[in-house]
Design an enzyme around this catalytic site. Sequence first.
Site, PDB file in Angstrom:
ATOM      1  CE  LYS A  91       2.764  -1.756  -3.876  1.00 12.59           C
ATOM      2  NZ  LYS A  91       2.396  -3.484  -3.855  1.00 12.59           N
ATOM      3  CE1 TYR A 107       2.977   0.448  -0.813  1.00 21.16           C
ATOM      4  CE2 TYR A 107       1.545   2.112  -2.027  1.00 21.16           C
ATOM      5  CZ  TYR A 107       2.105   0.523  -2.064  1.00 21.16           C
ATOM      6  OH  TYR A 107       0.953  -0.163  -1.963  1.00 21.16           O
TER       7      TYR A 107
HETATM    8  P1  NAP Z   1      -0.805  -4.448   5.354  1.00 20.42           P
HETATM    9  O1  NAP Z   1      -2.101  -4.628   5.942  1.00 20.42           O
HETATM   10  O2  NAP Z   1      -0.083  -4.157   5.913  1.00 20.42           O
HETATM   11  O3  NAP Z   1      -0.790  -6.218   5.617  1.00 20.42           O
HETATM   12  C1  NAP Z   1       0.282  -6.583   5.143  1.00 20.42           C
HETATM   13  C2  NAP Z   1       0.476  -8.386   4.998  1.00 20.42           C
HETATM   14  O4  NAP Z   1       2.131  -7.978   5.172  1.00 20.42           O
HETATM   15  C3  NAP Z   1       0.907  -7.799   7.383  1.00 20.42           C
HETATM   16  O5  NAP Z   1       0.412  -9.115   7.785  1.00 20.42           O
HETATM   17  C4  NAP Z   1       2.700  -8.038   6.932  1.00 20.42           C
HETATM   18  O6  NAP Z   1       2.852  -8.344   8.487  1.00 20.42           O
HETATM   19  C5  NAP Z   1       2.554  -8.809   6.322  1.00 20.42           C
HETATM   20  N1  NAP Z   1       4.078  -8.461   5.467  1.00 20.42           N
HETATM   21  C6  NAP Z   1       4.538  -7.589   5.434  1.00 20.42           C
HETATM   22  N2  NAP Z   1       6.451  -7.262   5.313  1.00 20.42           N
HETATM   23  C7  NAP Z   1       6.072  -9.369   5.620  1.00 20.42           C
HETATM   24  C8  NAP Z   1       7.426  -9.433   4.452  1.00 20.42           C
HETATM   25  N3  NAP Z   1       8.916  -9.073   4.712  1.00 20.42           N
HETATM   26  N4  NAP Z   1       7.705 -10.914   4.712  1.00 20.42           N
HETATM   27  C9  NAP Z   1       5.969 -11.714   4.645  1.00 20.42           C
HETATM   28  N5  NAP Z   1       4.986 -10.595   5.127  1.00 20.42           N
HETATM   29  C10 NAP Z   1       5.030  -9.769   4.897  1.00 20.42           C
HETATM   30  O7  NAP Z   1      -1.673  -4.623   4.074  1.00 20.42           O
HETATM   31  P2  NAP Z   1      -2.621  -4.618   3.585  1.00 20.42           P
HETATM   32  O8  NAP Z   1      -2.818  -3.063   3.052  1.00 20.42           O
HETATM   33  O9  NAP Z   1      -4.035  -5.425   3.252  1.00 20.42           O
HETATM   34  O10 NAP Z   1      -1.946  -4.651   1.622  1.00 20.42           O
HETATM   35  C11 NAP Z   1      -1.433  -5.495   1.151  1.00 20.42           C
HETATM   36  C12 NAP Z   1      -0.453  -5.380  -0.211  1.00 20.42           C
HETATM   37  O11 NAP Z   1      -1.916  -4.712  -1.264  1.00 20.42           O
HETATM   38  C13 NAP Z   1       0.240  -4.067  -0.030  1.00 20.42           C
HETATM   39  O12 NAP Z   1       0.841  -5.219  -1.192  1.00 20.42           O
HETATM   40  C14 NAP Z   1      -0.300  -3.063  -0.573  1.00 20.42           C
HETATM   41  O13 NAP Z   1       0.874  -2.390  -0.860  1.00 20.42           O
HETATM   42  C15 NAP Z   1      -1.295  -2.810  -1.158  1.00 20.42           C
HETATM   43  N6  NAP Z   1      -2.406  -1.970  -1.377  1.00 20.42           N
HETATM   44  C16 NAP Z   1      -2.446  -1.503  -0.358  1.00 20.42           C
HETATM   45  C17 NAP Z   1      -3.824  -0.879  -0.838  1.00 20.42           C
HETATM   46  C18 NAP Z   1      -4.260  -0.227   0.505  1.00 20.42           C
HETATM   47  O14 NAP Z   1      -5.050   0.610   0.496  1.00 20.42           O
HETATM   48  N7  NAP Z   1      -4.677  -1.063   2.001  1.00 20.42           N
HETATM   49  C19 NAP Z   1      -3.286   0.527  -1.687  1.00 20.42           C
HETATM   50  C20 NAP Z   1      -3.306  -0.674  -2.685  1.00 20.42           C
HETATM   51  C21 NAP Z   1      -2.186  -1.331  -2.919  1.00 20.42           C
HETATM   52  P3  NAP Z   1       2.736  -7.900  10.023  1.00 20.42           P
HETATM   53  O15 NAP Z   1       1.891  -7.636  10.180  1.00 20.42           O
HETATM   54  O16 NAP Z   1       4.520  -8.312   9.642  1.00 20.42           O
HETATM   55  O17 NAP Z   1       3.881  -6.335   9.243  1.00 20.42           O
END
Ligand code: NAP
Length: 248
Positions: free
Chosen positions: A160, A156
């Site tokens: 990033k 990861y």
């Molecule tokens: P999340 O709740 O897991 O939501 C991610 C969304 O992306 C889900 O709807 C997922 O669909 C979709 N997805 C996954 N794989 C995909 C694919 N191959 N094609 C199309 N859609 C896909 O994640 P989040 O926490 O909102 O994170 C969003 C972004 O922020 C990510 O890039 C993550 O790395 C980044 N981020 C998050 C955090 C944190 O603390 N949450 C921190 C730093 C960075 P499914 O439901 O089907 O899996």
Amino acid sequence: MVLANQIAIVTGAARGIGQAISMLLAEQGATVIAADMNAEGLTAAVGEAKAKGLAGKIVPKLLNVTDGAAIDAFIDEVMKEFGKIDILVNNAGITRDGLLMNMEDEQFDLVIDVNLRSVFRLTRAVSRYMVRARYGRIVNMASVSGMMGNPGQANYAASKAGVIGFTKTVAKELGKRGITANAVAPGFIDTPMTQVLPDKLKDGIKQFVPLQRFGTPADVAAAVAFLSSPASGYITGQVLPVDGGLNM
Ligand code: NAP
């Protein structure tokens, strides 16, 4: 409204941070193409938008961002339907955590495919149209993991950090065409991605956050909306942490 008549694409828009970004961009006047492979989540997100008086402002499209051919077809479809793309938010991302010594090749490759290769493919496809329009806002989702490293996240963090290097390069290549490219680096945000982590681990992390709380999807969406707007026109190649001060 600041984003009136703008067309935005947001990936991973069905839930979590992507859903909050879609909603905020729509509230600010954009028509948002909400791309995700989670059909149920997309339907729920569109329902929520309707309930907020934003019917038609969030257009759901099923897309698996690891499918290169599907990405090209998706961008063609958006161009045919809407005629332009002003904003691209590469938000879709996954984790497949594990310690380095036990990490399988597939675990590494999948995270790179979803978090990094998709950003390259989508940005390449969209940039062709933004260059012609001489305008564009590209916002890529990085993470503090990609800046600080994080045990258990070799895959990861690498993806990033790759997003950050990619973003800076895009900013240098496309700046002369009026296109900005920036990254947002969230810290610990309360979404389905992090809700699965044990409470003990979460409490441990919180101690290192000066603001003493986890972020919300709305905290991240606010930063993305600014970098997606005409107001951020002299900011490019930057990484904006939204992390309560975790990484400083
Ligand atoms: P999340 O709740 O897991 O939501 C991610 C969304 O992306 C889900 O709807 C997922 O669909 C979709 N997805 C996954 N794989 C995909 C694919 N191959 N094609 C199309 N859609 C896909 O994640 P989040 O926490 O909102 O994170 C969003 C972004 O922020 C990510 O890039 C993550 O790395 C980044 N981020 C998050 C955090 C944190 O603390 N949450 C921190 C730093 C960075 P499914 O439901 O089907 O899996």
